[in-house]
Design a protein around this motif. Structure first.
Motif, short mmCIF file in Angstrom:
data_model
loop_
_atom_site.label_atom_id
_atom_site.label_comp_id
_atom_site.label_asym_id
_atom_site.label_seq_id
_atom_site.Cartn_x
_atom_site.Cartn_y
_atom_site.Cartn_z
N ALA A 62 43.87 36.48 46.05
CA ALA A 62 44.55 37.51 45.27
C ALA A 62 46.06 37.29 45.24
O ALA A 62 46.70 37.41 44.18
CB ALA A 62 44.24 38.90 45.84
N ASN A 65 46.73 34.24 42.93
CA ASN A 65 46.51 34.56 41.51
C ASN A 65 47.57 35.51 40.98
O ASN A 65 48.04 35.38 39.84
CB ASN A 65 45.11 35.15 41.31
N ARG A 99 36.88 32.58 45.00
CA ARG A 99 37.22 31.97 43.71
C ARG A 99 36.04 32.00 42.74
O ARG A 99 36.22 32.19 41.53
CB ARG A 99 37.68 30.53 43.94
N CYS A 102 35.89 35.35 41.10
CA CYS A 102 36.88 35.43 40.02
C CYS A 102 36.42 34.67 38.79
O CYS A 102 36.56 35.15 37.65
CB CYS A 102 38.22 34.88 40.50
N ALA A 106 35.71 36.29 35.19
CA ALA A 106 36.55 35.79 34.10
C ALA A 106 35.69 35.30 32.94
O ALA A 106 36.00 35.56 31.77
CB ALA A 106 37.44 34.66 34.62
N GLU A 113 40.66 32.56 34.90
CA GLU A 113 40.18 32.80 36.27
C GLU A 113 41.27 33.37 37.16
O GLU A 113 41.01 34.23 38.01
CB GLU A 113 39.65 31.49 36.88
N ASP A 114 42.51 32.90 36.99
CA ASP A 114 43.57 33.40 37.87
C ASP A 114 44.16 34.71 37.39
O ASP A 114 45.14 35.22 37.95
CB ASP A 114 44.67 32.35 38.06
N VAL A 116 42.16 37.25 37.54
CA VAL A 116 41.27 38.12 38.31
C VAL A 116 41.70 38.10 39.77
O VAL A 116 41.89 37.03 40.35
CB VAL A 116 39.80 37.69 38.18
N PRO A 118 40.60 39.27 43.63
CA PRO A 118 39.46 39.76 44.41
C PRO A 118 39.90 40.52 45.65
O PRO A 118 40.93 40.22 46.26
CB PRO A 118 38.75 38.46 44.79
#
Length: 409
Positions: A62, A65, A99, A102, A106, A113-114, A116, A118
């Motif tokens: 997290a 990201n 990952r 995510c 996504a 993806e980045d 998101v 978690p």
């Protein structure tokens, strides 16, 4: 067991933010344990995370990201939270699973993806049940909503040993526009600063630029979640997120910032206090006010020394006016050149200590009367300066031991 009556409020929607939940069966079937928060484009997002060196895999992901989003001048688009499993102490497998969570969300939502972030909470040291978690994501997305029910269900979906969901909502006037701030939190045990296991998610429809949002989060967290303790254990998973969707009034001028800061501090403080009130096995809600300190750090050091004392906490549980335990805890706080003759300690409206010993007018009956209450305030004046700090804590009961002895069963 929890202290006082705290009802989850009927929260208004925040334009630009939706919440969804699912029953993924991550630890137990038939309960909400997966939450997805969708954030519209154009929002700003700030985060504060645990300082535990063994921070959980979702914290690592997290933070990375979020930094990537901010470097691009963007806000995160989704938060995904699971309860029942902390995904902490899981090494490379844990990072891979965070990952992968995510990546799957996504793909389903059509974002990067980045974008998101978690979050996880629950038992440390066990791998996530990824098949069940990933299978729950479509249901969470399908249930996305922005009204009171969505907030209530999200509040329920992030709980672990908590006995009740925790939520706060305030409405402010910024110029001629209304601004709403909503927040939910979870936490009951393993609660201590840096941050004090807790998660909090706070959102507003205000428009706030990134550096100001970061500053507001730091300021309000320091005087709320970093001023609570249940048991002195800092979790591997703590996080507090602040989201400004930008769909309402702009907060920029000194006057606007002051109004918003006060509202945000109220939300953060009430969420933090709700965690203490729901502390594992708690029967008392205790406020420790330390004043006349040379520095704020000194005031906090004294307050936390008392708050962490097992002898003080068990006396509170027993409603035992054993004031010597409070005096001893104050005396061992890390304060240089302590002049005990200048220290004054009050228990509620009763003077306990002055001039280096028991106050002349003190009686056991007075102390016992205050200690019998469900909410207790201890005031400590150090006679050293003008700084102060307030910390909130609980007693230490038989139920705390039972809850944590049975936690993994």
């Amino acid at each position: 067991m929890a202290v006082g009556e705290t009802r989850f409020p009927a929260m208004p929607g925040i334009e630009g933010l939706r919440l969804g939940t699912a029953m993924a069966g991550i630890k137990k079937p038939g309960r909400r344990d997966l939450v997805v928060i969708e954030i519209a484009e154009g929002a700003t997002v700030a985060g504060s995370f645990t300082l535990n060196a063994f921070c959980a895999a979702p914290v690592t992901v997290a933070k990375a990201n979020l930094a990537g989003c901010q470097a691009r001048g963007e806000g995160a688009r989704f938060l995904v939270i699971n309860t029942g499993n902390a995904n902490a102490g899981t090494g490379e497998i844990g990072l891979r699973d965070a990952r992968a969570t995510c990546a799957e969300l996504a793909k389903l939502a059509g974002v990067g993806e980045d974008s998101v972030l978690p979050f996880s909470t629950g038992v440390i040291g066990e791998p996530l049940p990824m098949e069940r978690l990933l299978a729950g994501l479509p249901a969470a997305l399908d249930s996305l909503g922005e009204g009171a029910q969505a907030w209530q269900q999200a509040g329920e979906g992030i709980l672990t040993t908590d006995t009740r969901p925790k939520g706060v909502s305030v409405t402010l006037e910024i110029g001629e526009q209304q601004v709403t701030i909503n927040g939910i939190s979870k936490g009951s045990g393993m609660v201590n600063p840096n941050m004090a296991t807790m998660l909090a998610f706070v959102a507003t429809d205000a428009a706030i630029e990134q550096s100001l949002l970061d500053s507001l989060l730091r300021e309000t967290v320091d005087r709320s979640f970093n001023c609570i303790t249940v048991d002195g254990d800092t979790s591997t998973n703590d996080a507090c997120m602040l989201i400004a969707t930008g769909r309402g009034a702009t907060v920029a001028s000194d006057e606007q910032v002051a109004i918003f800061r006060n509202g945000l501090q109220r939300v953060m403080t009430e969420l933090a206090q709700a965690i203490v009130r729901d502390g594992e096995g708690a029967t008392k809600f205790v406020t420790l006010q330390v004043g006349e300190a040379a520095t704020r750090k000194e005031a906090l050091d004294v307050a936390f020394t008392v708050a962490h004392s097992p002898l003080v906490k068990t006396a509170l549980f027993a409603s035992d006016a054993n004031w010597g335990r409070i005096l001893a805890a104050v005396g061992r706080a890390p304060v240089a050149d302590f002049d005990v003759n200048r220290v004054v300690i009050d228990l509620g409206d009763v003077r306990l200590v002055e001039h280096g010993g028991r106050a002349a007018g003190y009686t056991e009956a007075q102390g016992s009367r205050v200690m019998a209450g469900e909410e207790i305030t201890i005031r400590i004046a150090l006679g050293r300066g003008e700084e102060s700090a307030t910390v909130w804590t609980t007693d230490l009961s038989h139920d705390y031991v039972s809850i944590n002895a049975d936690y993994r069963s």
